[in-house]
Motif scaffolding. Sequence first.
Motif, short mmCIF file in Angstrom:
data_model
loop_
_atom_site.label_atom_id
_atom_site.label_comp_id
_atom_site.label_asym_id
_atom_site.label_seq_id
_atom_site.Cartn_x
_atom_site.Cartn_y
_atom_site.Cartn_z
N LEU A 219 -28.91 7.45 0.00
CA LEU A 219 -27.85 7.00 -0.90
C LEU A 219 -27.00 8.18 -1.37
CD1 LEU A 219 -29.78 4.34 -3.03
CD2 LEU A 219 -28.15 3.93 -1.18
N ASP A 220 -27.67 9.27 -1.77
CA ASP A 220 -26.93 10.43 -2.31
C ASP A 220 -26.13 11.15 -1.24
OD1 ASP A 220 -27.99 9.79 -4.74
OD2 ASP A 220 -29.51 11.37 -4.75
N MET A 221 -26.71 11.29 -0.05
CA MET A 221 -25.99 12.03 1.00
C MET A 221 -24.77 11.24 1.49
SD MET A 221 -29.09 13.93 3.05
CE MET A 221 -28.13 15.01 4.09
N VAL A 222 -24.92 9.92 1.62
CA VAL A 222 -23.77 9.10 2.05
C VAL A 222 -22.69 9.13 0.96
CG1 VAL A 222 -23.03 6.72 2.48
CG2 VAL A 222 -25.03 7.63 3.66
N ASP A 223 -23.13 9.07 -0.29
CA ASP A 223 -22.22 9.13 -1.42
C ASP A 223 -21.41 10.43 -1.39
OD1 ASP A 223 -21.56 7.48 -3.50
OD2 ASP A 223 -22.55 8.77 -4.98
N ARG A 224 -22.12 11.54 -1.17
CA ARG A 224 -21.48 12.85 -1.12
C ARG A 224 -20.49 12.92 0.05
NH1 ARG A 224 -20.73 16.46 -5.06
NH2 ARG A 224 -18.86 17.22 -4.02
N MET A 225 -20.95 12.41 1.18
CA MET A 225 -20.10 12.39 2.39
C MET A 225 -18.79 11.67 2.10
SD MET A 225 -21.19 10.44 5.87
CE MET A 225 -20.81 8.81 5.23
N ASP A 226 -18.89 10.52 1.42
CA ASP A 226 -17.67 9.77 1.07
C ASP A 226 -16.79 10.57 0.13
OD1 ASP A 226 -18.23 7.60 2.61
OD2 ASP A 226 -19.00 6.33 0.99
N SER A 227 -17.39 11.18 -0.91
CA SER A 227 -16.55 11.82 -1.91
C SER A 227 -15.94 13.12 -1.39
CB SER A 227 -17.32 12.04 -3.22
OG SER A 227 -18.43 12.85 -3.00
N GLU A 228 -16.48 13.68 -0.31
CA GLU A 228 -15.87 14.88 0.28
C GLU A 228 -14.62 14.53 1.08
OE1 GLU A 228 -16.48 17.97 -0.22
OE2 GLU A 228 -18.39 17.86 -1.29
N GLY A 229 -14.35 13.24 1.27
CA GLY A 229 -13.13 12.84 1.96
C GLY A 229 -13.25 12.68 3.46
N PHE A 230 -14.48 12.55 3.95
CA PHE A 230 -14.65 12.25 5.38
C PHE A 230 -14.32 10.78 5.61
CE2 PHE A 230 -17.56 15.88 4.83
CZ PHE A 230 -17.10 16.71 5.85
N GLY A 231 -13.92 10.44 6.82
CA GLY A 231 -13.59 9.05 7.13
C GLY A 231 -14.83 8.24 7.45
N GLY A 232 -14.62 6.96 7.75
CA GLY A 232 -15.73 6.08 8.10
C GLY A 232 -15.93 6.03 9.61
N TYR B 70 -8.46 -2.99 5.82
CA TYR B 70 -7.32 -2.23 5.33
C TYR B 70 -7.80 -0.97 4.59
CZ TYR B 70 -3.37 -0.93 2.41
OH TYR B 70 -2.37 -0.23 1.78
N GLN B 71 -8.77 -1.15 3.69
CA GLN B 71 -9.21 -0.01 2.87
C GLN B 71 -9.92 1.04 3.72
OE1 GLN B 71 -11.38 -1.40 -0.52
NE2 GLN B 71 -9.62 -2.49 -1.37
N LEU B 72 -10.75 0.61 4.66
CA LEU B 72 -11.44 1.58 5.52
C LEU B 72 -10.44 2.32 6.41
CD1 LEU B 72 -14.64 -0.41 6.58
CD2 LEU B 72 -14.56 1.67 5.21
N SER B 73 -9.45 1.59 6.92
CA SER B 73 -8.46 2.24 7.78
C SER B 73 -7.67 3.29 7.02
CB SER B 73 -7.51 1.20 8.38
OG SER B 73 -8.23 0.27 9.16
N ARG B 74 -7.32 2.99 5.75
CA ARG B 74 -6.59 3.97 4.94
C ARG B 74 -7.43 5.23 4.77
NH1 ARG B 74 -2.83 2.89 0.40
NH2 ARG B 74 -3.51 5.04 0.21
N ARG B 75 -8.72 5.04 4.48
CA ARG B 75 -9.62 6.19 4.31
C ARG B 75 -9.69 7.01 5.61
NH1 ARG B 75 -14.48 8.39 2.88
NH2 ARG B 75 -14.56 7.60 0.78
N ASP B 76 -9.79 6.33 6.73
CA ASP B 76 -9.90 7.02 8.03
C ASP B 76 -8.65 7.84 8.33
OD1 ASP B 76 -12.27 5.71 8.20
OD2 ASP B 76 -11.63 4.25 9.69
N ILE B 77 -7.48 7.26 8.03
CA ILE B 77 -6.23 7.95 8.35
C ILE B 77 -6.06 9.16 7.42
CG2 ILE B 77 -3.71 7.70 8.32
CD1 ILE B 77 -4.30 4.70 9.14
N ARG B 78 -6.46 8.99 6.16
CA ARG B 78 -6.37 10.10 5.21
C ARG B 78 -7.32 11.24 5.60
NH1 ARG B 78 -8.39 8.20 0.40
NH2 ARG B 78 -7.47 6.15 0.69
#
Lengths: 248, 223
Positions: free
Chosen positions: A199-212, B84-92
């Motif tokens: 949970l914490d590592m995924v959270d950190r990954m998201d907040s660092e601005g990596f994409g999905g 939409y939200q995931l795509s915005r995150r990916d592009i950013r």
Amino acid sequence: MKLTLRVWRQKNADAPGAMSTYEVDGISRDMSFLEMLDTLNEELILEGDDPVAFDHDCREGICGACSLVINGDAHGPERTTTCQLHMRSFEDGDTIDIEPWRASAFPVVKDLVVDRSAFDRIIQAGGYISAPTGTAPEAHATPVPKPDADFAFEHAECIGCGACVAACPNGSAMLFTSAKINHLNVLPQGAPERETRVLDMVDRMDSEGFGGCTLTGECATACPKGIPLPSISAMNKEWLRAVRKVRR
Amino acid sequence: MTRTLWDSSVGKKTVMAVSGLIMLLYLVVHMIGNLKIFFGSGEFNHYAHWLRTMGEPFLHYEWALWIVRVVLVAAVVLHATSAYQLSRRDIRARPASYVHRKPRAGYATRTMRWGGIILALFIVWHILDLTTGTVHPGGFQSGHPYQNVIDTFSTWYGNTIYIVAMLALGLHVQHGFWSAAQTLGAGNAARDRALKALANALALVLTLGFISVPVAVMTGVVS
Ligand code: HEM
Ligand code: SF4
Ligand code: FES
């Protein structure tokens, strides 16, 4: 070998960058890619120019410091690190494009050097185990089933180079993060933090601005250590399990 | 838990996968139902009427149909919002592209976003055409779906919109089904080939099944 290099030059994080063209001659096929860049830099220094900045350390494919996108491929055309890539993978007269890792979470520091400290912060968020200090415990005291040991080993191979992020069209760090999580979560030593870790590592990954992840698979193709794409699915499974188990 | 799901990229992707699978299940049933058109207007119209009396006497007339509609609208809204939200995150996350570009990934993978937009537009047209009759060519008669279907597929644009959308659907499902399995944690190395084969089969069967109806009308097999 005689080569034309087109290299990304950028003075600092705030300056605009651009590709600059250089000619290098007298390159041996047995040189590594980094030795070829050393040759270029020696010439640049002799001419009084600023040498090209690039990251490197072990030069034997184990530290994860080297990082170049060569002709559009992270770590170049072979499945190995840039330091272990040799000039025999190119032809005399080739033009080679050299660019830094591209992702908003990996800002360019100078030329081909990017700031990968976002990876360190993902590790800090949960890439550890809590073990009592003192004498090393007896190795046979904690049995690990063979398939689990193999799975952990496969993921422990990740050297944190960031090629997965560089190759991903979404600048996603899922392959790296999944390697770190899977490595520890499958082992009994990692069990106490099994849920909080993911949970914490995924959270950190998201907040660092990596994409999905859009399951493009570019990460696993670029990874010099062969971390496979289904590792991400294994991480998702751990995450879904943890969300159900943990109340926060 | 709801907040964790919606706030995390992994959680939002889960919402996307589950809503996608709900729509996919519906589409399989819908496609099979459509094939009843090959058994004549009596059977097809009777089937359409049964959709309204389904669940009686426990449920009132049309209740079951409305439950399905509400679930589907929820699935479409959740799916499109998270896409939409995931795509915005990916592009950013990847603002600058490489100077040296390489052809990347398969066609189905690269067309998920545009394909999704085509599907969204299609869903709107499809409902206005055959459910409400608002944009239906010729006189729309509610309760006579057999004739309505023939009217739509007797126009060149009806056929074109429908067939293009179904090809887009096939591509979307081909990458989508396999992706959803990975997102929900069902993917592993041993299962990968089976999952890909299943995704391809689903995509093919859905696309061919849906397209068989306009083709049958065009060729006069159904009239
Ligand atoms: C409202 C119209 C739609 C839009 C805008 C849309 C958009 C998208 C996008 C952009 C993705 C990929 C995003 C990503 O990988 O992060 C996706 C994935 C997916 N879509 Fe759709 N789509 C639509 C309709 C449908 C329909 C009708 C189905 C049913 C067959 C469907 C099933 C799926 C599935 C199963 C996935 C994979 C989810 C995952 O990656 O885990 N979608 N959709
Ligand atoms: S997963 Fe592979 S590409 Fe990504 S950081 Fe680890 S070793 Fe490098
Ligand atoms: S320099 Fe250490 S891996 Fe390349």
